[in-house]
Design a protein around this motif. Sequence first.
Motif, PDB file in Angstrom:
ATOM      1  N   GLY A 236      44.141  74.058 -24.652  1.00 59.17           N
ATOM      2  CA  GLY A 236      43.057  73.085 -24.718  1.00 59.17           C
ATOM      3  C   GLY A 236      42.832  72.325 -23.426  1.00 59.17           C
ATOM      4  N   VAL A 237      43.189  72.941 -22.280  1.00 54.91           N
ATOM      5  CA  VAL A 237      42.907  72.333 -20.982  1.00 54.91           C
ATOM      6  C   VAL A 237      41.394  72.153 -20.834  1.00 54.91           C
ATOM      7  CG1 VAL A 237      42.897  72.796 -18.486  1.00 54.91           C
ATOM      8  CG2 VAL A 237      44.973  73.170 -19.839  1.00 54.91           C
ATOM      9  N   SER A 238      40.978  71.007 -20.324  1.00 58.06           N
ATOM     10  CA  SER A 238      39.543  70.721 -20.214  1.00 58.06           C
ATOM     11  C   SER A 238      38.907  71.409 -19.012  1.00 58.06           C
ATOM     12  CB  SER A 238      39.325  69.212 -20.100  1.00 58.06           C
ATOM     13  OG  SER A 238      39.872  68.526 -21.194  1.00 58.06           O
ATOM     14  N   TRP A 239      39.596  71.336 -17.861  1.00 52.50           N
ATOM     15  CA  TRP A 239      39.064  71.897 -16.626  1.00 52.50           C
ATOM     16  C   TRP A 239      40.175  72.673 -15.927  1.00 52.50           C
ATOM     17  CZ3 TRP A 239      33.969  71.018 -15.234  1.00 52.50           C
ATOM     18  CH2 TRP A 239      33.295  70.022 -15.959  1.00 52.50           C
ATOM     19  N   LEU A 240      39.847  73.887 -15.465  1.00 54.61           N
ATOM     20  CA  LEU A 240      40.824  74.625 -14.673  1.00 54.61           C
ATOM     21  C   LEU A 240      40.210  74.974 -13.323  1.00 54.61           C
ATOM     22  CD1 LEU A 240      40.284  77.983 -14.512  1.00 54.61           C
ATOM     23  CD2 LEU A 240      40.952  77.830 -16.907  1.00 54.61           C
ATOM     24  N   ALA A 241      40.977  74.757 -12.280  1.00 54.46           N
ATOM     25  CA  ALA A 241      40.530  75.064 -10.923  1.00 54.46           C
ATOM     26  C   ALA A 241      41.057  76.435 -10.524  1.00 54.46           C
ATOM     27  CB  ALA A 241      41.026  74.001  -9.955  1.00 54.46           C
ATOM     28  N   THR A 242      40.182  77.246  -9.935  1.00 60.65           N
ATOM     29  CA  THR A 242      40.550  78.609  -9.585  1.00 60.65           C
ATOM     30  C   THR A 242      39.863  79.028  -8.296  1.00 60.65           C
ATOM     31  OG1 THR A 242      40.488  80.926 -10.319  1.00 60.65           O
ATOM     32  CG2 THR A 242      38.690  79.510 -11.046  1.00 60.65           C
ATOM     33  N   ASN A 243      40.518  79.923  -7.568  1.00 64.44           N
ATOM     34  CA  ASN A 243      39.903  80.505  -6.375  1.00 64.44           C
ATOM     35  C   ASN A 243      38.955  81.644  -6.728  1.00 64.44           C
ATOM     36  OD1 ASN A 243      41.448  78.895  -4.493  1.00 64.44           O
ATOM     37  ND2 ASN A 243      43.214  80.178  -4.981  1.00 64.44           N
ATOM     38  N   HIS A 244      38.948  82.047  -8.007  1.00 66.21           N
ATOM     39  CA  HIS A 244      38.138  83.181  -8.489  1.00 66.21           C
ATOM     40  C   HIS A 244      37.221  82.724  -9.627  1.00 66.21           C
ATOM     41  CE1 HIS A 244      40.738  86.223  -6.428  1.00 66.21           C
ATOM     42  NE2 HIS A 244      41.697  85.368  -6.701  1.00 66.21           N
ATOM     43  N   PRO A 245      36.218  81.902  -9.390  1.00 62.10           N
ATOM     44  CA  PRO A 245      35.408  81.384 -10.498  1.00 62.10           C
ATOM     45  C   PRO A 245      34.666  82.456 -11.284  1.00 62.10           C
ATOM     46  CG  PRO A 245      34.425  80.826  -8.374  1.00 62.10           C
ATOM     47  CD  PRO A 245      35.808  81.333  -8.093  1.00 62.10           C
ATOM     48  N   GLY A 246      34.121  83.443 -10.601  1.00 61.77           N
ATOM     49  CA  GLY A 246      33.384  84.483 -11.307  1.00 61.77           C
ATOM     50  C   GLY A 246      34.277  85.294 -12.217  1.00 61.77           C
ATOM     51  N   ARG A 247      35.406  85.731 -11.690  1.00 61.36           N
ATOM     52  CA  ARG A 247      36.341  86.536 -12.482  1.00 61.36           C
ATOM     53  C   ARG A 247      36.878  85.723 -13.664  1.00 61.36           C
ATOM     54  NH1 ARG A 247      41.659  88.621  -9.419  1.00 61.36           N
ATOM     55  NH2 ARG A 247      42.397  86.519  -9.905  1.00 61.36           N
ATOM     56  N   THR A 248      37.173  84.454 -13.425  1.00 58.96           N
ATOM     57  CA  THR A 248      37.716  83.604 -14.487  1.00 58.96           C
ATOM     58  C   THR A 248      36.675  83.376 -15.582  1.00 58.96           C
ATOM     59  OG1 THR A 248      39.188  82.527 -12.920  1.00 58.96           O
ATOM     60  CG2 THR A 248      38.758  81.361 -14.978  1.00 58.96           C
ATOM     61  N   LYS A 249      35.441  83.149 -15.206  1.00 57.61           N
ATOM     62  CA  LYS A 249      34.367  83.015 -16.207  1.00 57.61           C
ATOM     63  C   LYS A 249      34.259  84.290 -17.041  1.00 57.61           C
ATOM     64  CE  LYS A 249      31.355  80.240 -16.442  1.00 57.61           C
ATOM     65  NZ  LYS A 249      31.116  79.023 -17.265  1.00 57.61           N
ATOM     66  N   GLY A 250      34.422  85.434 -16.399  1.00 59.52           N
ATOM     67  CA  GLY A 250      34.353  86.698 -17.110  1.00 59.52           C
ATOM     68  C   GLY A 250      35.483  86.860 -18.090  1.00 59.52           C
ATOM     69  N   TRP A 251      36.702  86.475 -17.711  1.00 54.94           N
ATOM     70  CA  TRP A 251      37.842  86.557 -18.619  1.00 54.94           C
ATOM     71  C   TRP A 251      37.633  85.667 -19.841  1.00 54.94           C
ATOM     72  CZ3 TRP A 251      41.994  85.853 -14.236  1.00 54.94           C
ATOM     73  CH2 TRP A 251      42.242  87.101 -13.645  1.00 54.94           C
ATOM     74  N   LEU A 252      37.142  84.465 -19.634  1.00 54.75           N
ATOM     75  CA  LEU A 252      36.943  83.552 -20.754  1.00 54.75           C
ATOM     76  C   LEU A 252      35.827  84.053 -21.679  1.00 54.75           C
ATOM     77  CD1 LEU A 252      37.245  80.171 -18.850  1.00 54.75           C
ATOM     78  CD2 LEU A 252      38.821  81.013 -20.603  1.00 54.75           C
ATOM     79  N   ALA A 253      34.796  84.626 -21.111  1.00 57.39           N
ATOM     80  CA  ALA A 253      33.676  85.131 -21.916  1.00 57.39           C
ATOM     81  C   ALA A 253      34.071  86.341 -22.732  1.00 57.39           C
ATOM     82  CB  ALA A 253      32.491  85.482 -21.018  1.00 57.39           C
ATOM     83  N   ALA A 254      35.071  87.092 -22.269  1.00 57.06           N
ATOM     84  CA  ALA A 254      35.460  88.332 -22.949  1.00 57.06           C
ATOM     85  C   ALA A 254      36.326  88.076 -24.183  1.00 57.06           C
ATOM     86  CB  ALA A 254      36.212  89.234 -21.975  1.00 57.06           C
ATOM     87  N   VAL A 255      36.830  86.868 -24.339  1.00 58.06           N
ATOM     88  CA  VAL A 255      37.729  86.571 -25.468  1.00 58.06           C
ATOM     89  C   VAL A 255      36.927  86.349 -26.737  1.00 58.06           C
ATOM     90  CG1 VAL A 255      39.427  84.939 -26.353  1.00 58.06           C
ATOM     91  CG2 VAL A 255      39.464  85.577 -23.950  1.00 58.06           C
TER      92      VAL A 255
END
Length: 255
Positions: A236-255
């Motif tokens: 339940g983390v509210s915000w996560l910082a990443t060097n790979h925003p596009g890839r991370t958005k894709g991982w979250l959308a795929a769940v």
Amino acid sequence: MTPDAREPFVVAHRGASAERMEHTLAAYELALEQGADGVECDVRLTRDGHLVCVHDRTVERTSNGTGLVSEMTLEQLRELDFGGPGRPATVLTLGELITLVLDWRARPTKLFVETKHPVRYGGLVENKVLAELQRFGIASPPSADHSRAVVMSFSATAVWRIRRSAPLLPTVLLGDSSVYLGGGAATTVGATAVGPSVKTLREHPELVDRAAAAGRATYCWTVDDQEDVALCRDLGVSWLATNHPGRTKGWLAAV
């Protein structure tokens, strides 16, 4: 910036810094194109009082020059290349980054500004940050949830300065100690969120619930592995910082 039950919002750490040189206009433009919910920058003061987006005390790692940021003028920094081979780029000012974020019309995007300490200019950094946010009309939001800017620091004193001068502006107290984050420091300075590293979060997943029980959100850095993204989502983390925003958005959308 309150605790949220949805999947984490994705913050581009120094822009899309895995694909473009960190803190460059190109890195932030790419992050916005990839759908980042927020962008993060570090700021330092130049000798002539300008806020520039540079992480290190010196410019050696991220430019073709040498020297301390605090001993150089903005004009001197502008003479350096911060973009690397094939992608020349000048130093980015906080004002230029704010302009980019506010002009981005595809979706509202939050700007996370980290002030670095200790520095030779002390609390002047926070004063300058607030003045710049005020210049763009985003220093006094109607509520923390509707703020376009968030100010962060590893320095509890720096967070306290912001809370004292702009009480509705969201703040993150960054830190790597579970005792520090879970204790009274965040309460004392009035931080609206705590910011553990992903390493600390793996070791102390209870931090998210403890923060939420105190009415605080959690901002986790720097989350680049798929397993860690899933951990942030599950906790339940509210915000996560990443060097790979596009890839991370894709991982979250795929769940």
